[in-house]
Design an enzyme around this catalytic site. Sequence first.
Site, mmCIF file in Angstrom:
data_model
loop_
_atom_site.group_PDB
_atom_site.id
_atom_site.type_symbol
_atom_site.label_atom_id
_atom_site.label_comp_id
_atom_site.label_asym_id
_atom_site.label_seq_id
_atom_site.Cartn_x
_atom_site.Cartn_y
_atom_site.Cartn_z
ATOM 1 N N CYS A 133 0.822 -1.206 0.000
ATOM 2 C CA CYS A 133 0.000 0.000 0.000
ATOM 3 C C CYS A 133 0.859 1.261 0.000
ATOM 4 C CB CYS A 133 -0.902 0.033 1.218
ATOM 5 S SG CYS A 133 -1.977 -1.371 1.311
ATOM 6 N N ASP A 180 2.665 2.398 2.697
ATOM 7 C CA ASP A 180 2.827 3.046 3.996
ATOM 8 C C ASP A 180 3.152 2.031 5.079
ATOM 9 O OD1 ASP A 180 1.896 6.014 3.730
ATOM 10 O OD2 ASP A 180 0.452 4.845 2.576
ATOM 11 N N CYS A 195 4.176 8.690 2.119
ATOM 12 C CA CYS A 195 4.156 9.991 1.475
ATOM 13 C C CYS A 195 4.168 11.110 2.518
ATOM 14 C CB CYS A 195 2.952 10.099 0.559
ATOM 15 S SG CYS A 195 1.407 9.731 1.388
ATOM 16 N N CYS A 212 -5.105 5.940 3.646
ATOM 17 C CA CYS A 212 -3.820 5.244 3.612
ATOM 18 C C CYS A 212 -2.776 5.867 4.518
ATOM 19 C CB CYS A 212 -3.312 5.190 2.188
ATOM 20 S SG CYS A 212 -3.077 6.794 1.446
#
Lengths: 145, 398
Positions: free
Chosen positions: A45, A47, A70, A117
């Site tokens: 994903c 993360d 991110c 997320c």
Amino acid sequence: MKVEGQDWFYSKTVKEHFMKPKNFLNDLKEVKGFNGYGKTGNMKCGDVMEMWIKVADGRIKGCKWRTFGCASAIASTSILSEMVTEKGGMKIEDALKITGKEIMERLGGLPAVKVHCSVLGDQALREAIKDYEKKQSNKKTKQNK
Amino acid sequence: MKKPKEIYLDYSATTPVREEVLKEALPYFSEKFGNPSSFHSRGLEAKNAIESARKRIAKILNCEAEEIIFCGSGTESINLAIKGIAFRELAKGKRGHFITQKTEHEAVLKTMDWLKRIGFEITYLNVDENGLIDLGELTRSIKEDTLLVSIMYANNEVGTIQPIKEIAEICHKKNTLLHTDACQASEYLDLNVKKLGADLMTLNGSKVYSFKGTGLLYKRKEIEIEALIHGGGQESGARSGTENVPGIVALAKALEIAEWEKKKEAKRITALRDYFIKRVEKEIPKAKLNGHRTKRLPNNVNFSFEGIEGESLILYMNEEGVRLSTGSACSSKSLDPSHVLTAMGIDHGTAHGSIRFSLGKETTKKELDFVIGKLKEKVEFLRRISPVWKKGKGVRKK
């Protein structure tokens, strides 16, 4: 919700915490004496978060983290570490109640696609508290033996 | 080193308009503003401008002027090529088969997906780890009712150059047509359609230092297509709507300049590209080059930095004035990383850490040196705070 700082991709607070993250783990030596550890997320994903906590007298006195993710993931872990350690440290029962929504509000909002997320910090924190509690009950059982 | 104002390394996203291009197009906004369809001097003036642009471009592509259809973008041109053929068949009550490959631009893939939904058969060819299709698989996939094969000339993310000439030969041998999306190739590669063998080819303005919202489709004159936009019958009925005269004039000028400078500029940029790749590989551990090492656009560099996420890196670099792009999910509208990298068999974690550096006419060695310096610093920091990175060991798989 009003999203501030539209001169950037995220809110002003996200930018601050992303550009200058707080309480990230530089060296494992920094978590010597910490008594709770939690990890969540996966590479697929995009993360992954790790969190170390130091609990004393029922309060979180120290919080360190590492995040693969991110800008909003990094910022959300950074701000969470601040939330739980400020004002003498949050009580663990209160820390268990922190939601992704609260983290997001404190960040000044996040784009919808990011909410799901990148706000994983609360989960990592819960894992760390669970780990702490497990360690405590193990200690007690040992003492009782 | 003094911090520069801006280092733009996203030329594959779009290019600035060249001064010469703008200068040539400017009179067609307010002064020579006529509608090319008008029967008076102003109209004729505009019509002449378009027809002269068409001839100039035909010379570059080595085709006839009438084989060029001006339209509104690369995406529109691709839609016109693919749907134009599909609609021609639909009008006869027929359907058929299309072939493309998995690392195409969304303009191709989404068009094909839609055609599939309305009953066409679509084959999406696989690519190898470098992004190249298998010519054997292509040959085997072509059937009697294959209407068109659409394979990009060069990939926009990893720069891999497909062997268009060989692909065209296979298509023609098996009696089908080839369309190629040449948007990324136009600045550096040969656009001679006779040499390439493409039956249809897409170009656009925003990648060749010309205007956004401009494009063209080369279509061999024997091929029939149905229009997507019906109306006044402009562009021989293939694309109605009053022509974008300044945009068309600009596109001709930009393609001409690209053609004049092609050899020299491709050589200069290739040298810079290879210098950059060499230094990154030498100075940043666990940096993986994505795409083919030699069959690669002169201006494309794409690296995955293990253990970090691309959006974070491009935003840190952005604060240093460096403009880049990433194949990470976080910078896209979906949660999946780049379909190009996943088609090449690159795992999600590595794909999330991919960064594209696309060089251009203003790029210098000095700029790249600055970028490498900053890159080292930011990658090092992001790895330090990454739970999946272990110093000296790379990415922890568990």
